[in-house]
Design an enzyme around this catalytic site. Structure first.
Site, PDB file in Angstrom:
ATOM      1  N   LYS A 173       0.727  -1.242   0.282  1.00 55.55           N
ATOM      2  CA  LYS A 173      -0.038   0.020  -0.241  1.00 55.55           C
ATOM      3  C   LYS A 173       0.692   1.241   0.057  1.00 55.55           C
ATOM      4  O   LYS A 173       1.271   1.393   1.087  1.00 55.55           O
ATOM      5  CB  LYS A 173      -0.717   0.289   1.105  1.00 55.55           C
ATOM      6  N   GLY A 226       6.866   6.141   7.860  1.00 55.59           N
ATOM      7  CA  GLY A 226       5.871   7.435   7.998  1.00 55.59           C
ATOM      8  C   GLY A 226       5.874   7.991   9.653  1.00 55.59           C
ATOM      9  O   GLY A 226       6.519   7.587  10.173  1.00 55.59           O
ATOM     10  N   VAL A 230       0.876   6.893  13.770  1.00 57.86           N
ATOM     11  CA  VAL A 230       0.101   5.944  12.698  1.00 57.86           C
ATOM     12  C   VAL A 230       1.430   4.998  12.781  1.00 57.86           C
ATOM     13  O   VAL A 230       1.022   4.198  13.115  1.00 57.86           O
ATOM     14  CB  VAL A 230      -0.002   6.425  10.703  1.00 57.86           C
ATOM     15  N   GLY A 231       2.435   4.934  12.504  1.00 59.95           N
ATOM     16  CA  GLY A 231       2.935   4.017  14.020  1.00 59.95           C
ATOM     17  C   GLY A 231       2.578   3.333  14.344  1.00 59.95           C
ATOM     18  O   GLY A 231       2.635   2.285  14.731  1.00 59.95           O
ATOM     19  N   GLU A 248      10.004   2.608  10.480  1.00 54.20           N
ATOM     20  CA  GLU A 248      11.123   4.185  10.834  1.00 54.20           C
ATOM     21  C   GLU A 248       9.991   5.074  10.926  1.00 54.20           C
ATOM     22  O   GLU A 248       9.084   5.198   9.273  1.00 54.20           O
ATOM     23  CB  GLU A 248      11.732   3.391   9.778  1.00 54.20           C
ATOM     24  N   CYS A 282      13.279  12.307   6.460  1.00 63.05           N
ATOM     25  CA  CYS A 282      14.009  11.324   7.687  1.00 63.05           C
ATOM     26  C   CYS A 282      14.843  11.517   7.956  1.00 63.05           C
ATOM     27  O   CYS A 282      15.224  12.162   9.281  1.00 63.05           O
ATOM     28  CB  CYS A 282      13.137   9.495   8.345  1.00 63.05           C
ATOM     29  N   GLN A 329       0.739  19.694   3.241  1.00 62.61           N
ATOM     30  CA  GLN A 329       1.848  20.379   4.657  1.00 62.61           C
ATOM     31  C   GLN A 329       2.527  21.113   4.825  1.00 62.61           C
ATOM     32  O   GLN A 329       3.492  21.675   5.583  1.00 62.61           O
ATOM     33  CB  GLN A 329       2.946  18.848   3.448  1.00 62.61           C
TER      34      GLN A 329
HETATM   35  P1  NDP Z   1       1.447   8.872   7.539  1.00 68.41           P
HETATM   36  O1  NDP Z   1       1.946   7.978   8.856  1.00 68.41           O
HETATM   37  O2  NDP Z   1       0.147   9.627   7.782  1.00 68.41           O
HETATM   38  O3  NDP Z   1       1.921   8.148   5.835  1.00 68.41           O
HETATM   39  C1  NDP Z   1       2.250   6.765   6.166  1.00 68.41           C
HETATM   40  C2  NDP Z   1       2.232   5.755   5.466  1.00 68.41           C
HETATM   41  O4  NDP Z   1       1.048   5.229   6.255  1.00 68.41           O
HETATM   42  C3  NDP Z   1       0.421   6.491   3.850  1.00 68.41           C
HETATM   43  O5  NDP Z   1       1.257   5.623   2.692  1.00 68.41           O
HETATM   44  C4  NDP Z   1       0.048   6.131   4.409  1.00 68.41           C
HETATM   45  O6  NDP Z   1      -1.095   6.485   4.091  1.00 68.41           O
HETATM   46  C5  NDP Z   1      -0.639   5.355   5.471  1.00 68.41           C
HETATM   47  N1  NDP Z   1      -1.246   5.231   6.663  1.00 68.41           N
HETATM   48  C6  NDP Z   1      -1.721   6.719   7.420  1.00 68.41           C
HETATM   49  N2  NDP Z   1      -2.399   6.150   8.115  1.00 68.41           N
HETATM   50  C7  NDP Z   1      -2.570   4.676   8.398  1.00 68.41           C
HETATM   51  C8  NDP Z   1      -3.731   3.482   9.042  1.00 68.41           C
HETATM   52  N3  NDP Z   1      -4.510   4.351   9.475  1.00 68.41           N
HETATM   53  N4  NDP Z   1      -3.117   2.253   8.454  1.00 68.41           N
HETATM   54  C9  NDP Z   1      -1.931   1.932   7.859  1.00 68.41           C
HETATM   55  N5  NDP Z   1      -1.678   2.597   7.216  1.00 68.41           N
HETATM   56  C10 NDP Z   1      -1.566   4.199   7.208  1.00 68.41           C
HETATM   57  O7  NDP Z   1       1.866  10.434   7.060  1.00 68.41           O
HETATM   58  P2  NDP Z   1       2.386  11.403   6.021  1.00 68.41           P
HETATM   59  O8  NDP Z   1       2.217  11.658   4.667  1.00 68.41           O
HETATM   60  O9  NDP Z   1       0.735  11.835   6.341  1.00 68.41           O
HETATM   61  O10 NDP Z   1       3.287  12.686   6.802  1.00 68.41           O
HETATM   62  C11 NDP Z   1       2.658  12.985   8.307  1.00 68.41           C
HETATM   63  C12 NDP Z   1       4.077  13.115   9.169  1.00 68.41           C
HETATM   64  O11 NDP Z   1       4.734  12.141   8.724  1.00 68.41           O
HETATM   65  C13 NDP Z   1       4.876  14.174   8.358  1.00 68.41           C
HETATM   66  O12 NDP Z   1       4.593  15.365   7.859  1.00 68.41           O
HETATM   67  C14 NDP Z   1       6.014  13.633   8.662  1.00 68.41           C
HETATM   68  O13 NDP Z   1       7.083  14.775   9.969  1.00 68.41           O
HETATM   69  C15 NDP Z   1       6.326  12.416   8.754  1.00 68.41           C
HETATM   70  N6  NDP Z   1       6.624  11.029   7.740  1.00 68.41           N
HETATM   71  C16 NDP Z   1       7.306  10.489   7.739  1.00 68.41           C
HETATM   72  C17 NDP Z   1       8.753   9.712   7.030  1.00 68.41           C
HETATM   73  C18 NDP Z   1       9.729   9.454   7.387  1.00 68.41           C
HETATM   74  O14 NDP Z   1      10.189   9.075   5.861  1.00 68.41           O
HETATM   75  N7  NDP Z   1       9.879   8.871   8.593  1.00 68.41           N
HETATM   76  C19 NDP Z   1       7.738   9.882   5.430  1.00 68.41           C
HETATM   77  C20 NDP Z   1       6.693  10.252   5.499  1.00 68.41           C
HETATM   78  C21 NDP Z   1       5.701  11.107   6.802  1.00 68.41           C
HETATM   79  P3  NDP Z   1      -1.454   7.853   2.818  1.00 68.41           P
HETATM   80  O15 NDP Z   1      -1.010   8.527   2.923  1.00 68.41           O
HETATM   81  O16 NDP Z   1      -2.194   6.670   1.243  1.00 68.41           O
HETATM   82  O17 NDP Z   1      -3.300   8.141   3.870  1.00 68.41           O
END
Ligand code: NDP
Length: 483
Positions: A173, A226, A230-231, A248, A282, A329
């Protein structure tokens, strides 16, 4: 009207229960494509087929698996320009970074192609005479991959390549903000010599299809990159089924600039680390911990460098920073600018919404001065083209500030002292430490991951990935009867 891009469900390209539009953050009039959103029934069906396909794949010969991974890697590298253009168009990073990301993604596949041939076990004598022990790794089964938008091809690849290498099925996903890169990679994988349904693409929102995927008892392992909230939710869902999990989740990385640092080098490292990929990494250098002896010289050059950065359309020649990925963002970033000012930080430059000839999510790279490590801008991951300078009076104070965070992914030091560099390498509480190098930018053949809120579970990449993507089997063998 563009054709809808489909999901790969149980080996078939299928329309979904709805569709989303994907627009270019550099120019909102540019429609990148329309993408199907998978339904819950499709997810269940593809998970069932993945179980069947995985058994077939695990039984493939190692050279056959190696050839599959090598072909994927070679195609990604050969098409880095074309797919990098698509990536930059939908994510907004400058073309050179998009192309570099696709090439790097290819290298993950060629690295793990070779690892297909290097899966050695251990053997030992048993404590019981005449009995031997054989310890080997086997595939975990079906791996759910949930990936973010900031490295849409590379992050997915550093998860998909080892998952396939070690004999697993994959249900992926991707982030809904960057589906075009996901479809392109899935098309390449699906063209290979793999069992039907070994690899699935389930596009859709995290809250719906992502949540259902991580709650499914049909999944054996979940790997996620992410945000922290969410993690934590994913970990809570995983524990209900006792599903293996690896996560991560970003960081608040610090680059320490010492009194003996080469200031020009330090400024170059800070600018690249803070504003590469529009700060949406990150591993971004979001805290610059600077010794008072070089503070003023460093700040002067840093601010001049940030002001000189060329911001523009990701596919324009000569730009150094593209737009932010989304309106959400961008709004969050601008709110952090206001927060920083209200906390007493001085905004030396940038942090402003930028108007361009085309409508996109542009802002200027921002530098905060006179900050301290208790401010929220220095404690929360902003994922923005914003960085903060924290002035310190000694190496000991610098190390203490670097380590004073809930996160722990990367940290760096700029110094000419071997003694300090050595002390820092051993005492920085991060999973990755750099010396006279940026905090961002890592290799593919060695472990990657962090401490604290940054990571959970086994490390990713290199040989370390085997820990997550395999399970250990211990066999006891007796000859049965004497010769
Ligand atoms: P999220 O944690 O929301 O998204 C990361 C992934 O998780 C996406 O594929 C998202 O789907 C998915 N996701 C969201 N909610 C769920 C859930 N309940 N169950 C399973 N999967 C889920 O990050 P965002 O994209 O909203 O970014 C928000 C913040 O997260 C950023 O501003 C940053 O601080 C951090 N981030 C950190 C990253 C890193 O590299 N460590 C990468 C990205 C974000 P979808 O987005 O399609 O809804």
């Amino acid at each position: 009207m563009a054709d809808t891009k489909l999901n790969l469900i149980a080996g078939e390209w299928l329309t979904g229960e709805s569709e989303i539009e994907n627009r270019n953050p550099s120019d909102l009039s540019d429609l990148v494509g329309i993408f199907a959103q998978a339904s819950a029934d499709q997810l269940d069906a593809t998970l069932d087929q993945a179980r069947i396909a995985q058994a077939e794949w695990a039984a493939y010969g190692m050279e056959r698996k190696q050839a599959v991974l090598m072909n994927i890697g070679n195609e990604l590298m050969a098409r880095a320009e074309e797919l990098g253009t698509l990536l930059s168009r939908e994510e907004g990073k400058p073309f050179a970074e998009g192309k570099g990301e696709v090439y790097r993604a290819g290298q993950f596949f060629t690295y793990y192609a070779a690892e297909c041939l290097r899966q050695l076990g251990e053997n030992a004598d048993s404590v019981r005479p005449g009995v031997e022990v054989d310890v080997r790794r086997e595939a975990v089964g079906t791996v759910a991959i949930i990936s973010p938008w900031n490295f849409p091809t590379a992050t997915a690849s550093w998860k998909i390549a080892p998952a396939l290498c070690y004999g697993n099925a994959v249900v992926w996903k991707p982030a809904n903000i960057t589906p075009a890169s996901a479809v392109a990679l899935t098309e390449i994988i699906n063209r290979q010599d793999i069992p039907k349904g070994l690899f699935s693409l389930v596009m859709g929102s995290g809250r719906s299809i992502g949540q259902r995927l991580v709650e499914s008892p049909k999944v054996d392992a979940i790997t996620f990159t992410g945000s922290v909230p969410v993690g934590k939710g994913i970990a809570a869902a995983a524990i209900q089924n006792l599903t293996k999990v690896q996560m991560e989740m970003g960081s608040k990385n610090a680059l320490a600039v010492m009194d003996d640092a080469d200031v020009d080098l330090a400024v170059t490292l800070a600018l690249g680390g803070a504003f590469g990929s529009t700060g949406q990494k990150c591993t971004a250098s979001s805290r610059l911990v600077v010794h008072a002896a070089v503070h003023d010289a460093f700040v002067e050059k840093l601010v001049a460098g940030a002001q000189a950065m060329k911001v523009g359309h990701a596919l324009s020649d000569g730009i150094q920073m593209g737009p932010v990925v989304s309106q959400q963002q961008l709004s969050e970033n601008l709110a952090y600018v206001d927060l920083g000012k209200s906390e007493g930080a001085e905004l030396a430059c940038g942090g402003q919404r930028l108007e361009m000839p085309h409508d996109g999510f542009y802002m200027s790279p921002g530098v905060f001065l006179n900050t301290n490590n208790t401010m929220r801008i220095n404690r929360e991951e902003m994922f923005a083209p914003l960085t903060s300078v924290i002035k310190v009076d000694s190496y000991e104070e610098a190390l203490s500030v670097v380590n004073d965070t809930n996160f722990g992914l990367t940290s760096g030091i700029v110094t000419q002292s071997l003694a300090r560099a050595t002390h820092f390498r051993r005492n920085a509480r991060t999973g990755v430490v750099t010396v006279n190098l940026p905090t961002a930018g890592t290799d593919y053949h060695v472990p990657f991951g962090g401490r604290g809120d940054s990571s959970y579970g086994p490390r990713e990449q290199g040989k370390a990935a085997a820990e997550f993507y395999t399970t250990v089997k211990t066999a006891y063998i007796s000859a049965g009867s004497p010769i």
